[in-house]
Every structure is written in C-alpha cells, then in structure tokens.
Design a protein around this motif. Structure first.
Motif, PDB file in Angstrom:
ATOM      1  N   GLN A 120     129.036 -10.060 -52.639  1.00  0.00           N
ATOM      2  CA  GLN A 120     128.792 -10.584 -53.986  1.00  0.00           C
ATOM      3  C   GLN A 120     128.143 -11.963 -53.895  1.00  0.00           C
ATOM      4  OE1 GLN A 120     132.197 -10.536 -56.669  1.00  0.00           O
ATOM      5  NE2 GLN A 120     132.970  -8.702 -55.640  1.00  0.00           N
ATOM      6  N   GLU A 121     128.702 -12.800 -53.048  1.00  0.00           N
ATOM      7  CA  GLU A 121     128.179 -14.171 -52.907  1.00  0.00           C
ATOM      8  C   GLU A 121     126.770 -14.178 -52.323  1.00  0.00           C
ATOM      9  OE1 GLU A 121     129.491 -17.095 -54.066  1.00  0.00           O
ATOM     10  OE2 GLU A 121     130.925 -15.750 -55.025  1.00  0.00           O
ATOM     11  N   LEU A 122     126.528 -13.376 -51.300  1.00  0.00           N
ATOM     12  CA  LEU A 122     125.184 -13.296 -50.723  1.00  0.00           C
ATOM     13  C   LEU A 122     124.174 -12.819 -51.759  1.00  0.00           C
ATOM     14  CD1 LEU A 122     125.853 -11.734 -47.203  1.00  0.00           C
ATOM     15  CD2 LEU A 122     125.058 -14.059 -47.681  1.00  0.00           C
ATOM     16  N   SER A 123     124.558 -11.827 -52.544  1.00  0.00           N
ATOM     17  CA  SER A 123     123.652 -11.256 -53.545  1.00  0.00           C
ATOM     18  C   SER A 123     123.303 -12.242 -54.649  1.00  0.00           C
ATOM     19  CB  SER A 123     124.258  -9.995 -54.153  1.00  0.00           C
ATOM     20  OG  SER A 123     124.337  -8.984 -53.184  1.00  0.00           O
ATOM     21  N   LYS A 124     124.173 -13.198 -54.908  1.00  0.00           N
ATOM     22  CA  LYS A 124     123.865 -14.230 -55.916  1.00  0.00           C
ATOM     23  C   LYS A 124     122.584 -14.967 -55.565  1.00  0.00           C
ATOM     24  CE  LYS A 124     128.423 -15.837 -57.344  1.00  0.00           C
ATOM     25  NZ  LYS A 124     129.287 -17.036 -57.340  1.00  0.00           N
ATOM     26  N   TYR A 125     122.364 -15.142 -54.271  1.00  0.00           N
ATOM     27  CA  TYR A 125     121.247 -15.955 -53.815  1.00  0.00           C
ATOM     28  C   TYR A 125     120.049 -15.141 -53.351  1.00  0.00           C
ATOM     29  CZ  TYR A 125     124.802 -19.445 -54.216  1.00  0.00           C
ATOM     30  OH  TYR A 125     125.790 -20.246 -54.724  1.00  0.00           O
ATOM     31  N   ASP A 126     120.316 -14.000 -52.707  1.00  0.00           N
ATOM     32  CA  ASP A 126     119.201 -13.184 -52.225  1.00  0.00           C
ATOM     33  C   ASP A 126     119.687 -11.764 -51.920  1.00  0.00           C
ATOM     34  OD1 ASP A 126     117.167 -11.895 -50.685  1.00  0.00           O
ATOM     35  OD2 ASP A 126     116.369 -13.839 -50.110  1.00  0.00           O
ATOM     36  N   GLY A 127     119.243 -10.817 -52.721  1.00  0.00           N
ATOM     37  CA  GLY A 127     119.632  -9.421 -52.529  1.00  0.00           C
ATOM     38  C   GLY A 127     119.188  -8.866 -51.186  1.00  0.00           C
ATOM     39  N   SER A 128     118.045  -9.327 -50.678  1.00  0.00           N
ATOM     40  CA  SER A 128     117.553  -8.836 -49.387  1.00  0.00           C
ATOM     41  C   SER A 128     118.488  -9.217 -48.252  1.00  0.00           C
ATOM     42  CB  SER A 128     116.157  -9.401 -49.091  1.00  0.00           C
ATOM     43  OG  SER A 128     115.217  -8.905 -50.011  1.00  0.00           O
ATOM     44  N   ILE A 129     119.009 -10.424 -48.296  1.00  0.00           N
ATOM     45  CA  ILE A 129     119.939 -10.867 -47.255  1.00  0.00           C
ATOM     46  C   ILE A 129     121.241 -10.079 -47.361  1.00  0.00           C
ATOM     47  CG2 ILE A 129     121.249 -12.827 -46.334  1.00  0.00           C
ATOM     48  CD1 ILE A 129     118.154 -12.926 -45.912  1.00  0.00           C
ATOM     49  N   ALA A 130     121.696  -9.832 -48.582  1.00  0.00           N
ATOM     50  CA  ALA A 130     122.916  -9.029 -48.773  1.00  0.00           C
ATOM     51  C   ALA A 130     122.717  -7.616 -48.229  1.00  0.00           C
ATOM     52  CB  ALA A 130     123.303  -8.987 -50.247  1.00  0.00           C
ATOM     53  N   ILE A 131     121.545  -7.031 -48.460  1.00  0.00           N
ATOM     54  CA  ILE A 131     121.253  -5.685 -47.958  1.00  0.00           C
ATOM     55  C   ILE A 131     121.230  -5.685 -46.433  1.00  0.00           C
ATOM     56  CG2 ILE A 131     119.413  -3.943 -47.751  1.00  0.00           C
ATOM     57  CD1 ILE A 131     120.967  -3.738 -50.359  1.00  0.00           C
ATOM     58  N   THR A 132     120.624  -6.697 -45.835  1.00  0.00           N
ATOM     59  CA  THR A 132     120.563  -6.806 -44.374  1.00  0.00           C
ATOM     60  C   THR A 132     121.967  -6.898 -43.788  1.00  0.00           C
ATOM     61  OG1 THR A 132     118.390  -7.855 -44.475  1.00  0.00           O
ATOM     62  CG2 THR A 132     119.665  -8.184 -42.448  1.00  0.00           C
ATOM     63  N   ALA A 133     122.795  -7.763 -44.353  1.00  0.00           N
ATOM     64  CA  ALA A 133     124.173  -7.922 -43.864  1.00  0.00           C
ATOM     65  C   ALA A 133     124.989  -6.658 -44.124  1.00  0.00           C
ATOM     66  CB  ALA A 133     124.836  -9.119 -44.532  1.00  0.00           C
ATOM     67  N   GLY A 134     124.807  -6.062 -45.294  1.00  0.00           N
ATOM     68  CA  GLY A 134     125.556  -4.863 -45.644  1.00  0.00           C
ATOM     69  C   GLY A 134     125.204  -3.677 -44.769  1.00  0.00           C
ATOM     70  N   GLU A 135     123.921  -3.494 -44.514  1.00  0.00           N
ATOM     71  CA  GLU A 135     123.496  -2.399 -43.631  1.00  0.00           C
ATOM     72  C   GLU A 135     124.118  -2.562 -42.255  1.00  0.00           C
ATOM     73  OE1 GLU A 135     121.401   0.891 -41.929  1.00  0.00           O
ATOM     74  OE2 GLU A 135     121.744   0.360 -44.005  1.00  0.00           O
ATOM     75  N   HIS A 136     124.073  -3.771 -41.747  1.00  0.00           N
ATOM     76  CA  HIS A 136     124.618  -4.047 -40.413  1.00  0.00           C
ATOM     77  C   HIS A 136     126.110  -3.719 -40.338  1.00  0.00           C
ATOM     78  CE1 HIS A 136     125.502  -6.151 -36.684  1.00  0.00           C
ATOM     79  NE2 HIS A 136     126.368  -6.922 -37.337  1.00  0.00           N
ATOM     80  N   SER A 137     126.875  -4.270 -41.277  1.00  0.00           N
ATOM     81  CA  SER A 137     128.332  -4.151 -41.163  1.00  0.00           C
ATOM     82  C   SER A 137     128.932  -3.004 -41.974  1.00  0.00           C
ATOM     83  CB  SER A 137     129.002  -5.468 -41.532  1.00  0.00           C
ATOM     84  OG  SER A 137     128.585  -5.902 -42.793  1.00  0.00           O
ATOM     85  N   SER A 138     128.361  -2.670 -43.129  1.00  0.00           N
ATOM     86  CA  SER A 138     128.938  -1.589 -43.947  1.00  0.00           C
ATOM     87  C   SER A 138     128.717  -0.223 -43.332  1.00  0.00           C
ATOM     88  CB  SER A 138     128.326  -1.576 -45.351  1.00  0.00           C
ATOM     89  OG  SER A 138     128.861  -2.578 -46.156  1.00  0.00           O
ATOM     90  N   ILE A 139     127.504   0.031 -42.828  1.00  0.00           N
ATOM     91  CA  ILE A 139     127.244   1.373 -42.291  1.00  0.00           C
ATOM     92  C   ILE A 139     126.635   1.363 -40.887  1.00  0.00           C
ATOM     93  CG2 ILE A 139     127.179   2.514 -44.535  1.00  0.00           C
ATOM     94  CD1 ILE A 139     124.151   2.467 -44.445  1.00  0.00           C
ATOM     95  N   GLY A 140     125.862   0.353 -40.530  1.00  0.00           N
ATOM     96  CA  GLY A 140     125.195   0.345 -39.222  1.00  0.00           C
ATOM     97  C   GLY A 140     126.146   0.390 -38.044  1.00  0.00           C
TER      98      GLY A 140
END
Length: 184
Positions: free
Chosen positions: A8-28
C-alpha cells in the motif's frame, strides 16, 4: 497483514515499484517459500531476501493466460536433468530476474501434467525479449522469457513432479493479499 501494508505504501508513490516488489515476493519467490525443500531454500532464499537475486513467476504463454492448464512449454527428462523448451509472455521482472519460477508440461498428452521448476538466468538457453512498452506501470520490467533446451537439474523441481498446477494455484492464492494491498 504487514506485507499488504508495505505494498500500500509503495503504491502511494509509484505503482511500478510496488509491482516490481510484489512480483518478486508475492509470487516470484513464493513457490520456493511454500514448496521448496531445505536445500533449495538454503541455496536461494538468502539472496532472494536481500534482493541480490530478483524473482519472476513464469506461467503465462501465448494462448494460455487464464487457462493455465493449456500451457505448451514442455520439460522432458534426460538422465539427471529436465530439458525445458518454450516461451512465457508478459513476465513482470523477467528482464531483471536471475531466479524464475517456471511451469511446464511434463506429461505425454496435450493437457498433461504440469511441473514447477527453479530456473536461473545463467542456465544456458535462457533469454529474454525486449522491454514491453506499456500504457501504465512503465517502470515495471515486463518481457518475454524464452527457454531453448535449458538443462535443469532434477533437484530444481518445486513440489512434486506432475503437481505443478496445485503449486501455481497455491502461489497465486497466497499472492493475492499483496496485490490487493497495492490496489488500495
């Protein structure tokens, strides 16, 4: 959860960074976390946890998006290895990853069994296509990942041979909390 709040906090500032972090840790790297054995976790988890290695989840293919069971990427046993051939599309983090959670058919028929593999970028035959120029989330790295006669050691199977569909659905189900957090 705390993880959802981080996205949520990452997405406040940049959705692309949130997607990068989420892909890595949520499913990657989630397949390793959920289904990896002790040796696999000891080998890869420290580097994935520090960001020394970035992870990507490789399931989607041309003609196999929401119907994961229809993938065409195939792995065939050859002695102590699996030989992997195929292509995955729209892979977030694909061009910056060195750790891929890859799904491939390992059965004989067209809709045969699926198995999950750990594939690393340094394995011969792994290549990526150009960065996809998207309308949004432009800083998120999205590419095609190609596998051309990639020799994967037998000990790189995540979960059980032929049970990859269950692995994929477990990873996606557990990753949804992070995605939801980023959307909020």
């Amino acid at each position: 959860s705390a993880y959802s709040r981080v996205l949520q906090e990452l997405s406040k500032y940049d959705g692309s960074i949130a997607i990068t972090a989420g892909e890595h840790s949520s499913i990657g790297m989630r397949g390793l976390y959920l289904f990896g054995n002790k040796e696999q976790k000891a080998k890869y988890m420290p580097k994935l946890a520090t960001g020394e290695m970035i992870a990507a989840f490789c399931l989607t293919e041309p003609g196999a998006g929401s119907d994961a069971a229809s993938i065409k990427t195939k792995a065939v046993q050859d002695g102590d290895f699996w030989v992997l051939n195929g292509q995955k599309i729209w892979i977030t983090n694909g061009g910056i990853s060195s750790f891929y959670t890859v799904f491939a058919k390992t059965g004989d028929d067209d809709r045969g069994q699926m198995t999950c593999f750990i594939v690393t970028k340094e394995m011969a035959g792994v290549s990526t296509g150009p960065h996809e120029d998207k309308m949004g989330l432009r800083a998120s790295n999205t590419v095609t990942v190609n596998f051309d006669n990639v020799r994967i050691p037998k000990d790189h199977v995540l979960g059980e041979v032929g049970k990859g569909f269950k692995v994929a659905m477990s990873i996606l189900n557990s990753g949804r909390t992070g995605l939801g957090g980023g959307c909020v």
